[in-house]
Motif scaffolding. Sequence first.
Motif, PDB file in Angstrom:
ATOM      1  N   UNK A  59       0.826  -1.200   0.000  1.00 24.53           N
ATOM      2  CA  UNK A  59       0.000   0.000   0.000  1.00 24.53           C
ATOM      3  C   UNK A  59       0.866   1.258   0.000  1.00 24.53           C
ATOM      4  N   UNK A  60       0.234   2.388  -0.315  1.00 21.94           N
ATOM      5  CA  UNK A  60       0.854   3.726  -0.242  1.00 21.94           C
ATOM      6  C   UNK A  60      -0.268   4.742  -0.057  1.00 21.94           C
ATOM      7  N   UNK A  61       0.124   5.944   0.276  1.00 29.98           N
ATOM      8  CA  UNK A  61      -0.821   7.036   0.453  1.00 29.98           C
ATOM      9  C   UNK A  61      -0.680   8.030  -0.702  1.00 29.98           C
ATOM     10  N   UNK A  68       2.790  11.081  -3.487  1.00 27.31           N
ATOM     11  CA  UNK A  68       2.688   9.704  -3.004  1.00 27.31           C
ATOM     12  C   UNK A  68       3.658   9.599  -1.826  1.00 27.31           C
ATOM     13  N   UNK A  69       3.205   9.104  -0.699  1.00 28.04           N
ATOM     14  CA  UNK A  69       4.093   8.957   0.457  1.00 28.04           C
ATOM     15  C   UNK A  69       3.941   7.560   1.053  1.00 28.04           C
ATOM     16  N   UNK A  70       5.017   7.190   1.743  1.00 23.24           N
ATOM     17  CA  UNK A  70       5.034   5.888   2.395  1.00 23.24           C
ATOM     18  C   UNK A  70       4.748   6.011   3.885  1.00 23.24           C
ATOM     19  N   UNK A  71       4.345   4.910   4.441  1.00 24.99           N
ATOM     20  CA  UNK A  71       4.120   4.790   5.876  1.00 24.99           C
ATOM     21  C   UNK A  71       5.482   4.590   6.538  1.00 24.99           C
ATOM     22  N   UNK A  72       5.861   5.499   7.402  1.00 18.64           N
ATOM     23  CA  UNK A  72       7.168   5.391   8.064  1.00 18.64           C
ATOM     24  C   UNK A  72       7.200   4.263   9.090  1.00 18.64           C
ATOM     25  N   UNK A  73       6.047   3.727   9.436  1.00 17.10           N
ATOM     26  CA  UNK A  73       5.968   2.649  10.427  1.00 17.10           C
ATOM     27  C   UNK A  73       5.732   1.269   9.794  1.00 17.10           C
ATOM     28  N   UNK A  74       5.846   1.177   8.473  1.00 12.23           N
ATOM     29  CA  UNK A  74       5.617  -0.112   7.795  1.00 12.23           C
ATOM     30  C   UNK A  74       6.646  -1.134   8.260  1.00 12.23           C
ATOM     31  N   UNK A  75       6.230  -2.385   8.323  1.00 12.83           N
ATOM     32  CA  UNK A  75       7.139  -3.451   8.773  1.00 12.83           C
ATOM     33  C   UNK A  75       8.232  -3.736   7.753  1.00 12.83           C
ATOM     34  N   UNK A  77       9.322  -2.921   3.170  1.00 13.12           N
ATOM     35  CA  UNK A  77       9.022  -2.256   1.896  1.00 13.12           C
ATOM     36  C   UNK A  77       9.440  -3.171   0.754  1.00 13.12           C
ATOM     37  N   UNK A  78       8.701  -3.101  -0.350  1.00 13.50           N
ATOM     38  CA  UNK A  78       9.008  -3.902  -1.534  1.00 13.50           C
ATOM     39  C   UNK A  78       9.210  -2.956  -2.709  1.00 13.50           C
ATOM     40  N   UNK A  79      10.357  -3.053  -3.404  1.00 13.38           N
ATOM     41  CA  UNK A  79      10.576  -2.186  -4.570  1.00 13.38           C
ATOM     42  C   UNK A  79       9.588  -2.530  -5.689  1.00 13.38           C
ATOM     43  N   UNK A  82      10.478   1.622  -9.503  1.00 13.75           N
ATOM     44  CA  UNK A  82      11.341   2.722  -9.045  1.00 13.75           C
ATOM     45  C   UNK A  82      10.876   3.385  -7.742  1.00 13.75           C
ATOM     46  N   UNK A  83       9.884   2.817  -7.085  1.00 18.83           N
ATOM     47  CA  UNK A  83       9.464   3.282  -5.759  1.00 18.83           C
ATOM     48  C   UNK A  83       9.385   2.064  -4.835  1.00 18.83           C
ATOM     49  N   UNK A  84       9.178   2.323  -3.587  1.00 17.38           N
ATOM     50  CA  UNK A  84       8.984   1.224  -2.650  1.00 17.38           C
ATOM     51  C   UNK A  84       7.576   1.288  -2.090  1.00 17.38           C
ATOM     52  N   UNK A  85       6.887   0.154  -2.158  1.00 22.12           N
ATOM     53  CA  UNK A  85       5.561   0.059  -1.561  1.00 22.12           C
ATOM     54  C   UNK A  85       5.707  -0.420  -0.120  1.00 22.12           C
ATOM     55  N   UNK A  86       4.845   0.093   0.719  1.00 20.55           N
ATOM     56  CA  UNK A  86       4.798  -0.351   2.113  1.00 20.55           C
ATOM     57  C   UNK A  86       4.150  -1.733   2.138  1.00 20.55           C
ATOM     58  N   UNK A  87       4.510  -2.521   3.142  1.00 19.27           N
ATOM     59  CA  UNK A  87       3.954  -3.864   3.274  1.00 19.27           C
ATOM     60  C   UNK A  87       3.380  -4.028   4.675  1.00 19.27           C
TER      61      UNK A  87
END
Length: 141
Positions: A59-61, A68-75, A77-79, A82-87
Amino acid sequence: MSSKKIDFLLPADVAAGATSGILLGNFNNWDSNQGVALKKQKDGSLKATVTLQAGLYEYRYLLNDGRWVNDTQASKYIPEFAVENCVIEVVADAPVAPAPKAKAVKAKTTAEPVAAKAPAKTAKAKTAEPKVETKAKAKKA
């Protein structure tokens, strides 16, 4: 399969002035029409709650300012492109086995009252006193 309500919280410092946004991920096919609305909290963070089945989700926001931003508390990340998705991994609750039923145990009781026994009489042991015969010697006068 049971589902769980999961809170997604984007801290105020990451939201950085955005007033709204949506949560996108593989749980809604990354479709912005199915995005889950983020609600602004009093502290400036953005929050959404989603009910998910057990599984692994990316997921992402997407914020209303176009970022587009990531969750800084995600357990983790998966590339991806060219971006990383939160998992997030939603773990199913372990089924709780019912407690074994206790078997009723009947106590054996006697219906007859038990009479109290009187204390046994103890016979006095007769002790034989030695008989001492004293012979008085008569004095002959």
